[in-house]
Scaffold this active site. Structure first.
Site, PDB file in Angstrom:
ATOM      1  N   GLN A 182       0.917  -1.280  -0.101  1.00  0.00           N
ATOM      2  CA  GLN A 182      -0.072  -0.230   0.106  1.00  0.00           C
ATOM      3  C   GLN A 182       0.850   1.369   0.075  1.00  0.00           C
ATOM      4  OE1 GLN A 182      -1.848  -1.618   3.608  1.00  0.00           O
ATOM      5  NE2 GLN A 182      -3.912  -1.504   2.691  1.00  0.00           N
ATOM      6  N   HIS A 193       6.101   4.033   5.878  1.00  0.00           N
ATOM      7  CA  HIS A 193       7.304   3.332   5.623  1.00  0.00           C
ATOM      8  C   HIS A 193       7.119   2.227   4.787  1.00  0.00           C
ATOM      9  CE1 HIS A 193      11.218   1.423   7.944  1.00  0.00           C
ATOM     10  NE2 HIS A 193      11.182   1.008   6.679  1.00  0.00           N
ATOM     11  N   HIS A 195       6.407  -1.130   3.269  1.00  0.00           N
ATOM     12  CA  HIS A 195       6.401  -2.390   3.671  1.00  0.00           C
ATOM     13  C   HIS A 195       5.463  -3.234   2.829  1.00  0.00           C
ATOM     14  CE1 HIS A 195       3.164  -0.124   5.634  1.00  0.00           C
ATOM     15  NE2 HIS A 195       2.351  -1.348   5.699  1.00  0.00           N
ATOM     16  N   HIS A 197       3.341  -6.810   2.493  1.00  0.00           N
ATOM     17  CA  HIS A 197       2.531  -7.569   3.307  1.00  0.00           C
ATOM     18  C   HIS A 197       2.687  -9.055   2.553  1.00  0.00           C
ATOM     19  CE1 HIS A 197       0.125  -4.966   5.703  1.00  0.00           C
ATOM     20  NE2 HIS A 197       0.560  -4.052   4.977  1.00  0.00           N
TER      21      HIS A 197
END
Length: 275
Positions: A182, A193, A195, A197
């Site tokens: 996202q 930050h 990331h 998933h």
């Protein structure tokens, strides 16, 4: 007879993978022949060398086949090593946005130390983990090339480990993964930050398969952040005019070709591909 036998011995010696001198005298010296030669001794030596060379060739072929099979069956073959191919690094605390992540919650650190993988405080499904750059960077576009490449190589390694851990086989549809980013608050990013998933999926884990996206949209590291995120998303969606499925019409081929051409003009300007 001796010339024929000598030819057989020489060819067999070469086939066995050993260097062979050029002169006849040195050949006989290397093969430890001592003149005058008796027919039985020459025949015995020739038989031993031919047998040894055949065995050596078969052994090399068998080794090559095993190495090829290991490469074909290893999803981490190629330029992405298996997580178990190197010793465990020394984990230290990292920053994830404003959160400090204890070393005990980190289970992977790339060799370059540019990327880490962490367990999840609020997993959507068992095995839901996050892969993050160790430098706090809000958006994918702000990663360096090295960070970007390292991030996605690490995603592959962690995904492969999870496939083993949860006894999955994506190729046989006994399991699968959602791998999602996202990028930006409007896209549902709750922590500024980058990331990734990684969610292991199994048949029937959601009543409707696409429900996982609603869960991802609502995900945040804490419950309070999740509640605030949902409120923000409601406000944003209230002003977004999204037509109902029955009101959405397929685009024409010309419309799609025009869009593709617009993207090409940006990616391939006259002076070459955009870096």
């Amino acid at each position: 007879f001796f010339l024929s036998l000598f030819s057989i011995v020489a060819r067999s010696y070469i086939a066995s993978g050993f260097p062979i001198p050029l002169s006849s005298a040195s050949i006989f010296s290397t093969l430890q022949f001592q003149l005058p030669l008796s027919l039985p001794s020459v025949a015995a030596t020739a038989f031993n060398i031919i047998t040894a060379s055949k065995y050596s060739t078969r052994r090399r072929l068998a080794t090559t086949k095993m190495e090829m099979a290991a490469t074909d069956n290893n999803p981490n073959s190629g330029d992405v090593p298996s997580p178990s191919s190197s010793s465990m690094p020394e984990f230290t605390e990292i920053q994830f946005g404003k959160f400090k992540i204890s070393s005990s919650q980190i289970f992977f650190l790339s060799k370059s130390h540019l990327t880490a993988a962490i367990v999840n405080l609020r997993p959507i499904v068992p095995g839901h983990v996050l892969v993050v750059p160790t430098r706090v960077v809000p958006h994918l576009s702000q990663l360096t090339n090295d960070e970007h490449d390292d991030l996605w190589r690490s995603v592959r390694m962690v995904q492969s480990m999870l496939e083993t851990k949860y006894d999955m086989n994506v190729s046989t549809n006994s399991g699968g993964f959602n791998v999602a980013v996202q990028d930006g608050k409007v896209a549902g990013q709750s922590v500024p930050h980058v990331h990734v998933h990684i969610l292991p999926r199994s048949p029937g884990d959601f009543e409707q398969n696409d429900d996982v996206y609603d869960e991802l949209e609502a995900w945040a590291p804490t419950e309070a952040m999740s509640i605030q995120k949902l409120e923000d998303l409601k406000e944003a969606s209230a002003s977004l005019d999204v037509p109902e499925d029955e009101d959405r019409n397929n685009r024409t081929m010309q419309m799609m070709e025009d869009e593709a051409m617009a993207y090409r003009s940006l990616l391939y300007p006259s002076d070459g591909l955009i870096d």
